[in-house]
Write an enzyme that holds these catalytic residues in place. Sequence first.
Site, PDB file in Angstrom:
ATOM      1  N   PRO A  21     -34.080 -29.172  -6.377  1.00 41.27           N
ATOM      2  CA  PRO A  21     -33.239 -29.037  -7.543  1.00 41.27           C
ATOM      3  C   PRO A  21     -33.809 -28.010  -8.507  1.00 41.27           C
ATOM      4  CG  PRO A  21     -33.856 -31.318  -7.143  1.00 41.27           C
ATOM      5  CD  PRO A  21     -34.743 -30.464  -6.320  1.00 41.27           C
ATOM      6  N   GLU A  22     -32.997 -27.037  -8.836  1.00 40.68           N
ATOM      7  CA  GLU A  22     -33.337 -26.074  -9.867  1.00 40.68           C
ATOM      8  C   GLU A  22     -32.440 -26.374 -11.063  1.00 40.68           C
ATOM      9  OE1 GLU A  22     -33.599 -22.057  -8.253  1.00 40.68           O
ATOM     10  OE2 GLU A  22     -33.726 -22.853  -6.229  1.00 40.68           O
TER      11      GLU A  22
END
Length: 281
Positions: A2-3
């Site tokens: 997850p960014e």
Amino acid sequence: MPELPEVETVMRGLEPAMMNKEIKHVQKRRPDLRIPFPENLEKALEGRAVQSLTRRAKYILVHFDSDDVLVIHLGMSGRVLIVSDDDYQPEKHDHLILTMNDGTHIVYNDPRRFGMVFLVSQDGMLSHKAFKDMGSEPLGNDFNAPILKERLKGKKTSIKQALLDQRVVCGLGNIYVCEALYEAGISPKALAGSISLPRLEILTRKIKDVLARAIKAGGSSLKDFRQADGELGYFQHSFLVYDREGHVCKGCKEEGYDKPCVKRIVQSGRSTFYCMRRQKR
DNA sequence: CTACCATCCTGGTTGC
DNA sequence: TGCAACCAGGATGGTA
């Protein structure tokens, strides 16, 4: 995985399930996380009402009617899911379960256990080591070309590596750095400190742009990522170079080139994807 | 101070 | 088909 866009998506998804609701019960299920859950987690959270959810970089922040802030980082494989089943049975990697006063469970799941959950005080948050040296929010007004130029000054490392450094600008990870550099036409191997201001103008614009589009698409689902309601994100279908080694990139195709131009290289141990025709310097 | 590297984990994919 | 090797979105702490 997850960014920033994925974390923003999860945070937004959690809002309806948590806002103005009270945490009735806290259940820890793994004592041996890399960063163990705070000992006083139950005491700090049970009976507290959630006032708001925010995001800083790749961290989700849950604010209460107390001084405590619950900080959640999803690491590489973390998820936070809303589970409304009455007969919910925790699964193998469900490490933390928050049960709200309406019976909904907020489940933190992380197979690889690279993620973390901790508490900070509202006032002391900025001096916590996770946030102390953190760079600008890329979507904020204080992320712009002159500031980026200043941050990159004298850096001998590549622009790819520099953009992954959360002290330079936060929230970016491998995928969105590759995509933004492609869209800006900048080589991932370019020396960070030697990129001109006009080119940094383009780069900052493209970073903001790709992040905003990814948020609109609910993030990117490769292997693990799910939105809080379990839905997939779909920005992965919009990748122009990431994980597209050997393809012809969109820009080249539009110009009539048909030779594979997307290359994969390894920079400090991680994959970089770029177009060898359009990102030469 | 910067830069580079290994490391923490599990699970999915690839190749023999 | 079975199994081993390899690879993955992140962050950090040690060393040079």
